[in-house]
Design an enzyme around this catalytic site. Structure first.
Site, PDB file in Angstrom:
ATOM      1  N   SER A 185       0.799  -1.226   0.000  1.00 44.42           N
ATOM      2  CA  SER A 185       0.000   0.000   0.000  1.00 44.42           C
ATOM      3  C   SER A 185       0.828   1.271   0.000  1.00 44.42           C
ATOM      4  CB  SER A 185      -0.960  -0.008   1.186  1.00 44.42           C
ATOM      5  OG  SER A 185      -0.250  -0.153   2.391  1.00 44.42           O
ATOM      6  N   HIS A 213      -6.107  -3.995  -0.879  1.00 45.16           N
ATOM      7  CA  HIS A 213      -6.192  -2.972  -1.935  1.00 45.16           C
ATOM      8  C   HIS A 213      -6.514  -3.551  -3.309  1.00 45.16           C
ATOM      9  CE1 HIS A 213      -4.797   0.443   0.475  1.00 45.16           C
ATOM     10  NE2 HIS A 213      -4.166  -0.493   1.160  1.00 45.16           N
ATOM     11  N   LYS A 244     -11.714  -0.305   1.457  1.00 43.31           N
ATOM     12  CA  LYS A 244     -11.040   0.292   0.292  1.00 43.31           C
ATOM     13  C   LYS A 244     -12.057   0.421  -0.856  1.00 43.31           C
ATOM     14  CE  LYS A 244      -7.386  -0.464   2.869  1.00 43.31           C
ATOM     15  NZ  LYS A 244      -6.973   0.560   3.808  1.00 43.31           N
TER      16      LYS A 244
HETATM   17  C1  LIG Z   1      -2.875  -3.748   3.254  1.00 47.46           C
HETATM   18  C2  LIG Z   1      -3.845  -3.399   4.320  1.00 47.46           C
HETATM   19  N1  LIG Z   1      -4.305  -4.374   5.133  1.00 47.46           N
HETATM   20  C3  LIG Z   1      -5.182  -4.105   6.106  1.00 47.46           C
HETATM   21  C4  LIG Z   1      -5.651  -2.842   6.320  1.00 47.46           C
HETATM   22  C5  LIG Z   1      -6.611  -2.607   7.441  1.00 47.46           C
HETATM   23  O1  LIG Z   1      -7.914  -2.527   6.971  1.00 47.46           O
HETATM   24  P1  LIG Z   1      -9.055  -1.759   7.784  1.00 47.46           P
HETATM   25  O2  LIG Z   1      -8.933  -0.308   7.415  1.00 47.46           O
HETATM   26  O3  LIG Z   1     -10.316  -2.369   7.343  1.00 47.46           O
HETATM   27  O4  LIG Z   1      -8.776  -1.990   9.230  1.00 47.46           O
HETATM   28  C6  LIG Z   1      -5.196  -1.793   5.506  1.00 47.46           C
HETATM   29  C7  LIG Z   1      -5.620  -0.380   5.647  1.00 47.46           C
HETATM   30  O5  LIG Z   1      -6.262   0.137   6.437  1.00 47.46           O
HETATM   31  C8  LIG Z   1      -4.273  -2.079   4.481  1.00 47.46           C
HETATM   32  O6  LIG Z   1      -3.802  -1.101   3.702  1.00 47.46           O
END
Ligand SMILES: Cc1ncc(COP(=O)(O)O)c(C=O)c1O
Length: 396
Positions: A185, A213, A244
């Site tokens: 990300s 993502h 996302k």
């Molecule tokens: C690669 C990745 N995994 C997990 C998450 C966590 O997801 P959530 O926002 O639903 O807690 C994110 C971003 O927030 C992320 O970019």
């Protein structure tokens, strides 16, 4: 004399962060139309969201939530999933996620962060080995720390290093797992999933992929990076989030029926928390339908992505990755990155500066993230603003 303050280290730390250009503030975003809105009262086009498909302002998600809240007769379930918190909306959402990801089962968590913590800590134990890519998301890093397993962090996408470590663990008979983001990300590049599938098989290691993502974004049907890279049915455990492309909230773990049942018994962030509202499940189900039913959103996103990559390359920007809708432009110095982000905001574009500790020191960057909802005019405004920054000699 005032009494000593046992929390004085907080003020000291903030002072120190400010001195190094790393102090952050919470700014208020108020959406107006499309990807436009105001940030702390300043009009801006949002290039800092994960709303890849432009569903953030789609009234159909809110309508689905409203209808479910009415039908369920209330908002929150006021119980955990293993007590009275599982409703038909939770069951329906989990069936839909499993169908969408092509797995036997799925488990819904209140957030992607919790899905990652819950899944990794359940599937590993003291004495087992987790091999993790160096650029994995913080939620996976935290999950590894909590797991009590031995953690081997391999250099980013370095399959030789991963292979060697797994071979060693296999000789010793240690239980082993590979954990990776599919889209990284902060660099906007992809994990080599076909090689990872192969290496996991060779060394009898469990492969866990965080598709946060990529879900809704990659693949003809939007099933994610594994579909895009031709290994759709070969990832034993896929983690994901609705935060996302679905522009909603909530995470999931998609896997075999046995693994899902095991998680229900062992994933503490699933067990020891209140069930998410049925209305949220309904909105997420609607988002999955739209992933499937409106592929033109992906087409628009990728057309925008190609146009922006070409334009930024033409300007000589240093992009850390060009395969995803996340396009990070490397700046280097933290304070310089903040100054450029401020200049872009003054020109009407909100592009966040990403700094330590999210990325290593000295590799601060502007992170442009694109949406199907960005119009041609939005992109032209971005190009003009970036051109001005380049014209003033900005590069790294
Ligand atoms: C690669 C990745 N995994 C997990 C998450 C966590 O997801 P959530 O926002 O639903 O807690 C994110 C971003 O927030 C992320 O970019």
């Amino acid at each position: 004399m005032p009494p000593p303050d046992p929390l004085h280290f907080c003020a000291d730390a903030l002072f120190d962060l400010a001195g190094r250009g790393l102090r952050r503030t919470l700014r208020t975003w108020i959406p107006t139309e499309g990807m436009r809105g105001t940030l702390d009262g300043r009009p801006a086009i949002n290039f800092g969201s994960n709303d890849y498909l432009g569903l953030g302002r789609d009234p159909r998600l809110a309508a689905a939530a409203r209808a479910a809240a009415e039908e369920a007769g209330g908002w929150g379930p006021a119980a955990s999933r293993l007590l009275a918190g599982t409703t038909p909306w939770h069951n329906g959402l989990e069936s839909d996620i499993a169908r969408f990801k092509g797995t036997e089962g799925a488990l819904f968590f209140p957030s992607g962060y919790m899905a990652n913590l819950g899944t990794l800590t359940a599937l590993s134990e003291a004495g087992s080995l987790i091999c993790a890519d160096a650029l994995n998301h913080a939620s996976l890093v935290d999950a590894c720390r909590l797991s009590r397993a031995e953690v081997f962090v391999y250099p980013h996408r370095d399959m030789a290093a991963l292979n060697a470590r797994l071979a060693d663990a296999q000789r010793r008979g240690t239980r082993r797992m590979i954990v990776t983001d599919s889209v990284f990300s902060m660099d906007g590049d992809l994990a080599p999933l076909p090689e990872l599938v192969e290496i996991a098989r060779r060394h009898d290691a469990a492969l866990v992929v965080d598709d946060a993502h990529a879900t809704g974004v990659f693949g003809r049907k939007g099933r994610g990076a594994a579909e895009h890279l031709g290994v759709a049915d070969e990832i034993p455990v896929t983690l994901g989030t609705f935060s996302k492309a679905a522009a909603s909230v909530g995470g999931f773990s998609a896997a075999s029926a046995t693994v899902v049942e095991f998680l229900i018994h062992r994933a503490r962030p699933f067990i020891f928390t209140t069930a998410p509202p049925p209305a949220l499940c309904a909105a997420n189900r609607r988002a999955l339908e739209l992933f499937d039913g409106e592929p033109e959103r992906r087409d628009r996103l990728w057309a925008n992505q190609r146009g922006v990559v070409d334009e930024l390359r033409g300007m000589g920007c240093r992009l850390t990755g060009t395969e995803t809708p996340i396009l990070p432009v490397l700046i280097g110095d933290e304070a310089a990155a903040v100054a450029v982000a401020e200049a872009l905001l003054a020109a009407g574009c909100y592009v966040p500066a990403i700094r330590h500790p999210t990325v290593p020191r000295g590799s601060a960057r502007l992170r442009i993230s694109l949406s199907a909802a960005h119009t041609e005019e939005d992109l032209r405004t971005l190009f003009r603003a970036m051109q001005e920054f380049r014209g003033r000699g900005g590069s790294e």
